[in-house]
Design an enzyme around this catalytic site. Structure first.
Site, PDB file in Angstrom:
ATOM      1  N   THR A  30       0.848  -1.191   0.000  1.00 16.75           N
ATOM      2  CA  THR A  30       0.000   0.000   0.000  1.00 16.75           C
ATOM      3  C   THR A  30       0.883   1.240   0.000  1.00 16.75           C
ATOM      4  O   THR A  30       1.800   1.352   0.812  1.00 16.75           O
ATOM      5  CB  THR A  30      -0.899  -0.028   1.259  1.00 16.75           C
ATOM      6  OG1 THR A  30      -1.837  -1.084   1.070  1.00 16.75           O
ATOM      7  CG2 THR A  30      -1.630   1.276   1.464  1.00 16.75           C
ATOM      8  N   GLN A  74      -4.457  -7.186  -5.352  1.00 14.45           N
ATOM      9  CA  GLN A  74      -4.921  -7.668  -4.052  1.00 14.45           C
ATOM     10  C   GLN A  74      -6.245  -6.996  -3.671  1.00 14.45           C
ATOM     11  O   GLN A  74      -6.383  -5.772  -3.771  1.00 14.45           O
ATOM     12  CB  GLN A  74      -3.870  -7.374  -2.981  1.00 14.45           C
ATOM     13  CG  GLN A  74      -4.117  -8.198  -1.729  1.00 14.45           C
ATOM     14  CD  GLN A  74      -3.226  -7.828  -0.576  1.00 14.45           C
ATOM     15  OE1 GLN A  74      -2.988  -6.651  -0.318  1.00 14.45           O
ATOM     16  NE2 GLN A  74      -2.725  -8.822   0.141  1.00 14.45           N
ATOM     17  N   HIS A 111      -7.055 -10.491   0.186  1.00 17.09           N
ATOM     18  CA  HIS A 111      -6.293 -10.073   1.375  1.00 17.09           C
ATOM     19  C   HIS A 111      -7.023 -10.596   2.616  1.00 17.09           C
ATOM     20  O   HIS A 111      -7.922  -9.957   3.148  1.00 17.09           O
ATOM     21  CB  HIS A 111      -6.191  -8.548   1.408  1.00 17.09           C
ATOM     22  CG  HIS A 111      -5.154  -8.024   2.354  1.00 17.09           C
ATOM     23  ND1 HIS A 111      -4.529  -8.819   3.297  1.00 17.09           N
ATOM     24  CD2 HIS A 111      -4.611  -6.779   2.508  1.00 17.09           C
ATOM     25  CE1 HIS A 111      -3.664  -8.085   3.975  1.00 17.09           C
ATOM     26  NE2 HIS A 111      -3.695  -6.850   3.516  1.00 17.09           N
ATOM     27  N   ASN A 167      -3.302  -9.945   8.045  1.00 20.38           N
ATOM     28  CA  ASN A 167      -2.967  -8.676   8.716  1.00 20.38           C
ATOM     29  C   ASN A 167      -4.125  -7.950   9.405  1.00 20.38           C
ATOM     30  O   ASN A 167      -4.120  -6.729   9.509  1.00 20.38           O
ATOM     31  CB  ASN A 167      -2.282  -7.713   7.717  1.00 20.38           C
ATOM     32  CG  ASN A 167      -0.929  -8.241   7.267  1.00 20.38           C
ATOM     33  OD1 ASN A 167      -0.437  -9.217   7.834  1.00 20.38           O
ATOM     34  ND2 ASN A 167      -0.312  -7.616   6.282  1.00 20.38           N
ATOM     35  N   TYR A 215      -7.378  -7.532   8.585  1.00 20.59           N
ATOM     36  CA  TYR A 215      -8.459  -6.906   7.823  1.00 20.59           C
ATOM     37  C   TYR A 215      -9.690  -7.828   7.830  1.00 20.59           C
ATOM     38  O   TYR A 215      -9.679  -8.884   8.449  1.00 20.59           O
ATOM     39  CB  TYR A 215      -7.972  -6.517   6.421  1.00 20.59           C
ATOM     40  CG  TYR A 215      -6.892  -5.458   6.524  1.00 20.59           C
ATOM     41  CD1 TYR A 215      -7.209  -4.188   7.018  1.00 20.59           C
ATOM     42  CD2 TYR A 215      -5.560  -5.727   6.240  1.00 20.59           C
ATOM     43  CE1 TYR A 215      -6.233  -3.216   7.195  1.00 20.59           C
ATOM     44  CE2 TYR A 215      -4.574  -4.758   6.416  1.00 20.59           C
ATOM     45  CZ  TYR A 215      -4.912  -3.508   6.892  1.00 20.59           C
ATOM     46  OH  TYR A 215      -3.954  -2.552   7.080  1.00 20.59           O
ATOM     47  N   ARG A 250       9.636  -4.663   1.376  1.00 21.25           N
ATOM     48  CA  ARG A 250      10.406  -3.433   1.565  1.00 21.25           C
ATOM     49  C   ARG A 250      11.530  -3.267   0.551  1.00 21.25           C
ATOM     50  O   ARG A 250      11.787  -2.159   0.072  1.00 21.25           O
ATOM     51  CB  ARG A 250      10.917  -3.379   3.012  1.00 21.25           C
ATOM     52  CG  ARG A 250       9.794  -3.140   4.000  1.00 21.25           C
ATOM     53  CD  ARG A 250      10.196  -3.464   5.424  1.00 21.25           C
ATOM     54  NE  ARG A 250      10.311  -4.903   5.660  1.00 21.25           N
ATOM     55  CZ  ARG A 250      10.601  -5.447   6.827  1.00 21.25           C
ATOM     56  NH1 ARG A 250      10.824  -4.680   7.876  1.00 21.25           N
ATOM     57  NH2 ARG A 250      10.685  -6.770   6.969  1.00 21.25           N
TER      58      ARG A 250
HETATM   59  C1  LIG Z   1       4.688   0.186   3.010  1.00 26.82           C
HETATM   60  C2  LIG Z   1       4.115  -1.168   3.158  1.00 26.82           C
HETATM   61  C3  LIG Z   1       2.831  -1.409   2.696  1.00 26.82           C
HETATM   62  C4  LIG Z   1       2.265  -2.686   2.780  1.00 26.82           C
HETATM   63  N1  LIG Z   1       1.034  -2.894   2.237  1.00 26.82           N
HETATM   64  C5  LIG Z   1       0.514  -4.157   2.207  1.00 26.82           C
HETATM   65  C6  LIG Z   1      -0.696  -4.441   1.516  1.00 26.82           C
HETATM   66  O1  LIG Z   1      -1.305  -3.576   0.877  1.00 26.82           O
HETATM   67  N2  LIG Z   1      -1.153  -5.712   1.568  1.00 26.82           N
HETATM   68  C7  LIG Z   1      -0.500  -6.703   2.248  1.00 26.82           C
HETATM   69  O2  LIG Z   1      -0.958  -7.848   2.261  1.00 26.82           O
HETATM   70  N3  LIG Z   1       0.666  -6.466   2.873  1.00 26.82           N
HETATM   71  C8  LIG Z   1       1.196  -5.236   2.849  1.00 26.82           C
HETATM   72  N4  LIG Z   1       2.428  -5.014   3.428  1.00 26.82           N
HETATM   73  C9  LIG Z   1       3.203  -6.164   3.914  1.00 26.82           C
HETATM   74  C10 LIG Z   1       4.153  -6.676   2.810  1.00 26.82           C
HETATM   75  O3  LIG Z   1       3.441  -7.215   1.724  1.00 26.82           O
HETATM   76  C11 LIG Z   1       5.124  -7.760   3.349  1.00 26.82           C
HETATM   77  O4  LIG Z   1       4.378  -8.854   3.827  1.00 26.82           O
HETATM   78  C12 LIG Z   1       6.011  -7.217   4.458  1.00 26.82           C
HETATM   79  O5  LIG Z   1       6.596  -5.993   4.078  1.00 26.82           O
HETATM   80  C13 LIG Z   1       7.109  -8.212   4.816  1.00 26.82           C
HETATM   81  O6  LIG Z   1       7.920  -8.472   3.700  1.00 26.82           O
HETATM   82  P1  LIG Z   1       9.406  -7.824   3.590  1.00 26.82           P
HETATM   83  O7  LIG Z   1      10.150  -8.266   4.817  1.00 26.82           O
HETATM   84  O8  LIG Z   1       9.968  -8.396   2.329  1.00 26.82           O
HETATM   85  O9  LIG Z   1       9.232  -6.358   3.559  1.00 26.82           O
HETATM   86  C14 LIG Z   1       3.002  -3.742   3.375  1.00 26.82           C
HETATM   87  C15 LIG Z   1       4.289  -3.495   3.849  1.00 26.82           C
HETATM   88  C16 LIG Z   1       4.862  -2.233   3.736  1.00 26.82           C
HETATM   89  C17 LIG Z   1       6.270  -2.021   4.214  1.00 26.82           C
END
Ligand SMILES: Cc1cc2nc3c(=O)[nH]c(=O)nc-3n(C[C@H](O)[C@H](O)[C@H](O)COP(=O)(O)O)c2cc1C
Length: 373
Positions: free
Chosen positions: A26, A105, A175, A178, A180, A328
């Site tokens: 997001t 998503q 989704h 987390n 929701y 990230r």
């Molecule tokens: C800025 C940001 C926005 C995110 N938005 C979503 C989202 O829209 N839907 C979702 O399922 N997870 C979202 N996440 C979680 C990520 O998809 C991911 O699971 C999480 O960052 C862990 O992965 P990483 O360690 O590779 O960053 C978001 C994470 C970040 C940092």
């Protein structure tokens, strides 16, 4: 021979050339009215540099009531009207022109929405039960969804999925993670219903599984995925040693049962226990493991959360149907797949601009060649 992480795989009817996935992220950069912007197009195109990569687009409202249009400044994309479909089509055509694949998503905030925004827009503030999220700053006048409203929500997901396909998407991801709406139904502390949508494990999981069935019927299960986060306790959904494992084992058994009966999802997207929402947990907790779920679900599995090049290579090598999503580092590194392949350094990410607006921290992260200069 190329390492498994950089070799082809099929998820549903989508053919991928590598197993690195862009996680849904997001970023609040849609135009007014939830219409995907040219800025979003540029952002996703930048992240489409290695053909055959799967991008899972950010969480996208399935209806106006899924979150309230003005929540987060009104910059969350949607998927219920023609302008939004046209906006997504521009993004997706551009990503396809680069040879990449695109899932969207599907999102409903449920009780994590902003009550005041919904009220102003004449929309109800609802969740599985009249239980507000602990510490909700925006209001606590929540009420439980009625059964007809639940059925309507399920239809909204299916319609949004059809709209995603109209826009040219390769598929959609529910989704259900987390904290929701679907996750709120799954969790015993946010769902105290006494009808067929609450109480037993089977009843708490019914909402997510009915969405799976409705979308499978509308666009086909080979264009459908679901995201689950059994060990995540953000937004006041509980994790414990009694309920978590049997609840999520049930969902995985149900998904596998559907696969055995010819309704096989393209993939299941599973968040690692070491990650909580957008942050890595301080320490690993021994009893939190995804292994029991992998034993049940035999199809393609996208693992996400805290992966490095080394752990991603290892995860893909250790299981023939595993893909690895990066969140990230896909924000900070537009040419992530190529850099992982060549073992080049990744850009550091700047958390301060994750949810800001405009191009800064969005489309100005350099590719490797530029980062070297
Ligand atoms: C800025 C940001 C926005 C995110 N938005 C979503 C989202 O829209 N839907 C979702 O399922 N997870 C979202 N996440 C979680 C990520 O998809 C991911 O699971 C999480 O960052 C862990 O992965 P990483 O360690 O590779 O960053 C978001 C994470 C970040 C940092």
């Amino acid at each position: 021979m190329a390492p498994a992480l950089f070799s082809p795989i099929n998820v549903g009817d989508t053919h991928l050339l590598n197993r690195v996935v862009m996680a849904p992220l997001t970023r609040f950069r849609a135009d007014e009215g939830g219409v995907p912007s040219d800025l979003q197009k540029d952002y996703y195109v930048q992240r489409s540099q290695t053909p055959g990569t799967l991008l899972v687009a950010e969480a996208t409202y399935v209806s106006p009531g899924a979150g309230g249009m003005k929540t987060f400044g009104g910059h969350v994309p949607g998927l219920w009207n023609e302008a939004q479909i046209a906006g997504w089509k521009k993004v997706i055509d551009a990503v396809h022109a680069k040879g990449c694949k695109f899932y969207i998503q599907l999102w409903d905030l449920g009780r994590t929405a902003n009550q005041q925004v919904l009220e102003k827009e004449g929309l109800p503030f609802t969740g599985p039960s009249a239980i507000p999220q602990k510490g909700d700053k925006f209001g606590d006048k929540i009420r439980a969804l009625t059964v007809p409203e639940i059925k309507q929500k399920i239809k909204d997901y299916a319609t949004a999925a059809e709209n995603a396909i109209k826009a040219g998407a390769d598929g959609v991801e529910i989704h259900s993670a987390n904290g929701y709406l679907p996750d709120q139904f799954i969790h015993w502390n946010s769902n105290h219903r006494t009808d067929e949508y609450g109480g037993s494990i089977e009843n708490r999981c019914r909402f997510s599984l009915e969405i799976v069935d409705a979308i499978s019927a509308s666009i086909g299960s080979d264009k459908l995925a679901i995201r689950l986060s059994p060990w995540t306790d953000v937004q006041d959904v509980e994790v414990d040693q009694v309920n978590t494992l049997p609840t999520f084992e049930y969902i995985f058994r149900q998904l596998q049962k559907r696969a055995d009966n010819g309704q096989k999802l393209a993939y299941v997207h599973l968040i690692e226990p070491r990650v909580n929402g957008t942050k890595t947990k301080r320490e690993d907790i021994a009893w939190q493991t995804n292994e029991p779920f992998r034993k049940i679900w035999k199809g393609p599995l996208v693992r996400a959360g805290g992966f490095t090049r080394e752990t991603a290579l290892e995860a893909a090598a250790s299981d023939p149907l595993t893909l690895v999503a990066f969140g990230r580092f896909f924000i900070s590194t537009p040419d992530l797949v190529e850099r992982l392949e060549k073992d080049e350094k990744l850009n550091p990410y700047n958390r301060k601009t994750f949810y800001s607006s405009g191009p800064v921290g969005y489309i100005d992260y350099p590719t490797y060649e530029k980062a070297k200069l």
